[in-house]
Design a protein around this motif. Structure first.
Motif, PDB file in Angstrom:
ATOM      1  N   PRO A   1       0.854  -1.308   0.078  1.00  0.00           N
ATOM      2  CA  PRO A   1       0.016  -0.123  -0.099  1.00  0.00           C
ATOM      3  C   PRO A   1       0.818   1.345   0.057  1.00  0.00           C
ATOM      4  O   PRO A   1       2.259   1.417   0.816  1.00  0.00           O
ATOM      5  CB  PRO A   1      -0.830  -0.007   1.447  1.00  0.00           C
ATOM      6  N   LEU A   2       0.491   2.114  -0.814  1.00  0.00           N
ATOM      7  CA  LEU A   2       1.038   3.545  -0.680  1.00  0.00           C
ATOM      8  C   LEU A   2       0.654   4.613   0.177  1.00  0.00           C
ATOM      9  O   LEU A   2      -0.293   4.383   0.500  1.00  0.00           O
ATOM     10  CB  LEU A   2       1.092   4.131  -2.227  1.00  0.00           C
ATOM     11  N   GLU A   3       1.526   5.307   0.641  1.00  0.00           N
ATOM     12  CA  GLU A   3       1.177   6.631   1.617  1.00  0.00           C
ATOM     13  C   GLU A   3       0.472   7.479   0.644  1.00  0.00           C
ATOM     14  O   GLU A   3       0.769   7.838  -0.400  1.00  0.00           O
ATOM     15  CB  GLU A   3       2.333   7.293   2.217  1.00  0.00           C
ATOM     16  N   GLU A   4      -0.733   7.754   1.076  1.00  0.00           N
ATOM     17  CA  GLU A   4      -1.595   8.774   0.446  1.00  0.00           C
ATOM     18  C   GLU A   4      -0.897  10.182   0.111  1.00  0.00           C
ATOM     19  O   GLU A   4      -0.858  10.850  -1.007  1.00  0.00           O
ATOM     20  CB  GLU A   4      -2.989   8.995   0.921  1.00  0.00           C
ATOM     21  N   ALA A   5       0.018  10.668   1.099  1.00  0.00           N
ATOM     22  CA  ALA A   5       0.664  11.885   1.034  1.00  0.00           C
ATOM     23  C   ALA A   5       1.672  11.549  -0.278  1.00  0.00           C
ATOM     24  O   ALA A   5       1.894  12.628  -0.972  1.00  0.00           O
ATOM     25  CB  ALA A   5       1.475  12.087   2.290  1.00  0.00           C
ATOM     26  N   ALA A   6       2.349  10.560  -0.357  1.00  0.00           N
ATOM     27  CA  ALA A   6       3.154  10.341  -1.330  1.00  0.00           C
ATOM     28  C   ALA A   6       2.457  10.586  -2.840  1.00  0.00           C
ATOM     29  O   ALA A   6       3.070  11.051  -3.923  1.00  0.00           O
ATOM     30  CB  ALA A   6       4.135   8.835  -1.287  1.00  0.00           C
ATOM     31  N   VAL A   7       1.435   9.815  -2.808  1.00  0.00           N
ATOM     32  CA  VAL A   7       0.462   9.914  -4.177  1.00  0.00           C
ATOM     33  C   VAL A   7       0.170  11.366  -4.354  1.00  0.00           C
ATOM     34  O   VAL A   7       0.015  11.777  -5.596  1.00  0.00           O
ATOM     35  CB  VAL A   7      -0.568   8.993  -3.932  1.00  0.00           C
ATOM     36  N   ARG A   8      -0.291  11.995  -3.291  1.00  0.00           N
ATOM     37  CA  ARG A   8      -0.566  13.351  -3.617  1.00  0.00           C
ATOM     38  C   ARG A   8       0.547  14.078  -3.932  1.00  0.00           C
ATOM     39  O   ARG A   8       0.243  14.995  -5.013  1.00  0.00           O
ATOM     40  CB  ARG A   8      -1.189  13.970  -2.125  1.00  0.00           C
ATOM     41  N   GLU A   9       1.712  14.103  -3.318  1.00  0.00           N
ATOM     42  CA  GLU A   9       2.926  14.833  -3.911  1.00  0.00           C
ATOM     43  C   GLU A   9       3.353  14.599  -5.468  1.00  0.00           C
ATOM     44  O   GLU A   9       3.410  15.447  -6.023  1.00  0.00           O
ATOM     45  CB  GLU A   9       3.904  14.482  -3.109  1.00  0.00           C
TER      46      GLU A   9
END
Length: 79
Positions: free
Chosen positions: A58-66
């Motif tokens: 699972p990816l950190e949503e913050a990383a995807v947002r960035e």
């Protein structure tokens, strides 16, 4: 919708991204997200604003947002 793990151990998550309107937009978003560690595939669809990401974990949503921000678009959230 939450991330789903398939039988190969990869995780699929679908995100909503606003602002995509063409193939170039899809490519920009896909390119940035695909650089995140563990991502094996990304499919962005401008007409729906949906981005499907397959990753090893699972990816950190913050990383995807960035990554989406870097491409010039806005992550609405996971769907």
């Amino acid at each position: 919708m939450t991330a789903q793990t398939d039988t190969t151990g990869s995780v699929t998550a679908v995100y909503k991204v606003s602002g995509m309107s063409c193939g170039h937009c899809e490519g920009a978003v896909s390119g940035e997200i695909s650089e995140l560690p563990g991502v094996s595939s990304v499919k962005a669809v401008a007409s729906t604003g949906e981005v499907t990401v397959v990753s090893a974990a699972p990816l950190e949503e913050a990383a995807v947002r960035e990554a989406v921000d870097e491409a010039g678009f806005k992550l609405v959230g996971r769907i």
